[in-house]
Scaffold this motif. Sequence first.
Motif, mmCIF file in Angstrom:
data_model
loop_
_atom_site.group_PDB
_atom_site.id
_atom_site.type_symbol
_atom_site.label_atom_id
_atom_site.label_comp_id
_atom_site.label_asym_id
_atom_site.label_seq_id
_atom_site.Cartn_x
_atom_site.Cartn_y
_atom_site.Cartn_z
ATOM 1 N N PRO A 1 0.827 -1.212 0.000
ATOM 2 C CA PRO A 1 0.000 0.000 0.000
ATOM 3 C C PRO A 1 0.856 1.255 0.000
ATOM 4 O O PRO A 1 2.074 1.201 0.150
ATOM 5 C CB PRO A 1 -0.803 -0.121 1.301
ATOM 6 C CG PRO A 1 0.065 -0.942 2.188
ATOM 7 C CD PRO A 1 0.795 -1.905 1.297
ATOM 8 N N VAL A 2 0.186 2.384 -0.144
ATOM 9 C CA VAL A 2 0.867 3.678 -0.164
ATOM 10 C C VAL A 2 1.575 3.918 1.175
ATOM 11 O O VAL A 2 1.051 3.595 2.230
ATOM 12 C CB VAL A 2 -0.157 4.806 -0.412
ATOM 13 C CG1 VAL A 2 0.502 6.166 -0.284
ATOM 14 C CG2 VAL A 2 -0.800 4.636 -1.777
ATOM 15 N N GLY A 3 2.769 4.513 1.113
ATOM 16 C CA GLY A 3 3.436 4.977 2.321
ATOM 17 C C GLY A 3 4.548 4.073 2.815
ATOM 18 O O GLY A 3 4.717 2.944 2.354
ATOM 19 N N GLY A 4 5.321 4.592 3.763
ATOM 20 C CA GLY A 4 6.414 3.836 4.352
ATOM 21 C C GLY A 4 5.998 3.170 5.639
ATOM 22 O O GLY A 4 4.921 3.441 6.190
ATOM 23 N N VAL A 5 6.840 2.279 6.127
ATOM 24 C CA VAL A 5 6.600 1.618 7.411
ATOM 25 C C VAL A 5 7.841 1.773 8.275
ATOM 26 O O VAL A 5 8.961 1.833 7.776
ATOM 27 C CB VAL A 5 6.256 0.128 7.251
ATOM 28 C CG1 VAL A 5 4.958 -0.043 6.500
ATOM 29 C CG2 VAL A 5 7.384 -0.628 6.558
ATOM 30 N N SER A 6 7.623 1.827 9.572
ATOM 31 C CA SER A 6 8.717 1.913 10.532
ATOM 32 C C SER A 6 8.524 0.839 11.590
ATOM 33 O O SER A 6 7.414 0.616 12.081
ATOM 34 C CB SER A 6 8.736 3.300 11.192
ATOM 35 O OG SER A 6 9.665 3.318 12.256
ATOM 36 N N PHE A 7 9.615 0.171 11.927
ATOM 37 C CA PHE A 7 9.578 -0.828 12.986
ATOM 38 C C PHE A 7 9.921 -0.227 14.343
ATOM 39 O O PHE A 7 9.940 -0.936 15.345
ATOM 40 C CB PHE A 7 10.571 -1.955 12.686
ATOM 41 C CG PHE A 7 10.340 -2.614 11.363
ATOM 42 C CD1 PHE A 7 9.067 -2.856 10.891
ATOM 43 C CD2 PHE A 7 11.416 -2.995 10.582
ATOM 44 C CE1 PHE A 7 8.858 -3.453 9.667
ATOM 45 C CE2 PHE A 7 11.213 -3.603 9.351
ATOM 46 C CZ PHE A 7 9.935 -3.830 8.889
ATOM 47 N N SER A 8 10.225 1.061 14.395
ATOM 48 C CA SER A 8 10.633 1.728 15.632
ATOM 49 C C SER A 8 9.403 2.126 16.431
ATOM 50 O O SER A 8 8.915 3.261 16.332
ATOM 51 C CB SER A 8 11.493 2.952 15.310
ATOM 52 O OG SER A 8 12.638 2.585 14.583
ATOM 53 N N ASN A 9 8.900 1.201 17.204
ATOM 54 C CA ASN A 9 7.702 1.433 18.005
ATOM 55 C C ASN A 9 8.052 1.242 19.480
ATOM 56 O O ASN A 9 8.212 0.109 19.942
ATOM 57 C CB ASN A 9 6.586 0.466 17.598
ATOM 58 C CG ASN A 9 5.271 0.761 18.313
ATOM 59 O OD1 ASN A 9 5.252 1.352 19.384
ATOM 60 N ND2 ASN A 9 4.176 0.332 17.715
ATOM 61 N N PRO A 10 8.206 2.334 20.243
ATOM 62 C CA PRO A 10 8.575 2.211 21.658
ATOM 63 C C PRO A 10 7.592 1.363 22.450
ATOM 64 O O PRO A 10 7.995 0.639 23.374
ATOM 65 C CB PRO A 10 8.584 3.663 22.155
ATOM 66 C CG PRO A 10 8.806 4.476 20.923
ATOM 67 C CD PRO A 10 8.107 3.738 19.817
#
Length: 206
Positions: free
Chosen positions: A92-101
């Motif tokens: 899907p559109v957009g980026g993802v980040s695994f940095s989730n506190p």
Amino acid sequence: MADENTEAVPPREERQDRVLDVGALRAMAHPLRVKIFDILSQYGPQTASSLAARLGESSGSTSYHLRALAKHDLIREREDQGSGRERWWERPVGGVSFSNPDAMATPAGRAATQLVMNEFLRHRNDQLLDFVNSELDHLDESWQEGTMISTASTRLTAEQTKELIGKIQALVDDAVDSYRNQTGEGVRPVTIRADLFPLPELGDKS
């Protein structure tokens, strides 16, 4: 880590990476699902059959994992492509980040994050080694000049490192935004890597 896969990408300053919650991280936390997600990021839309052929799996297996990823909106079906017997899937559109506190604050979330990151890095490293061992010496001259495998070291403060990351990210973002959907003769998928992290000091055993 951030990735985009869309034909109509909004301006970078208007975008924010999706921070994956624990549920999405746990859905991703399977070696085959990480590979599927990464292939969709790098090569664009695929079917369960095309993924199965690339990964050496059965189409039933890849179809199962595609559905698991889709449940958390990590991927989606292309409504304008394929048929009932052959469904196409895309990022899907957009980026993802695994940095989730929040995820890192729990044992389950931390384990899922580490597994996903380890599998992503393993897959990308395998691709680099395959390129070096199987393709590097067969490249034509234009692609030899268009390939760089390099590393460097320096000494920076945290603020200087942050500034350098911003400059590198801006260059990468510009290339992605400009050429994401380019097609034509001589065009092929290219992976862009930027690894930047502090090294332990000599004698640091931690």
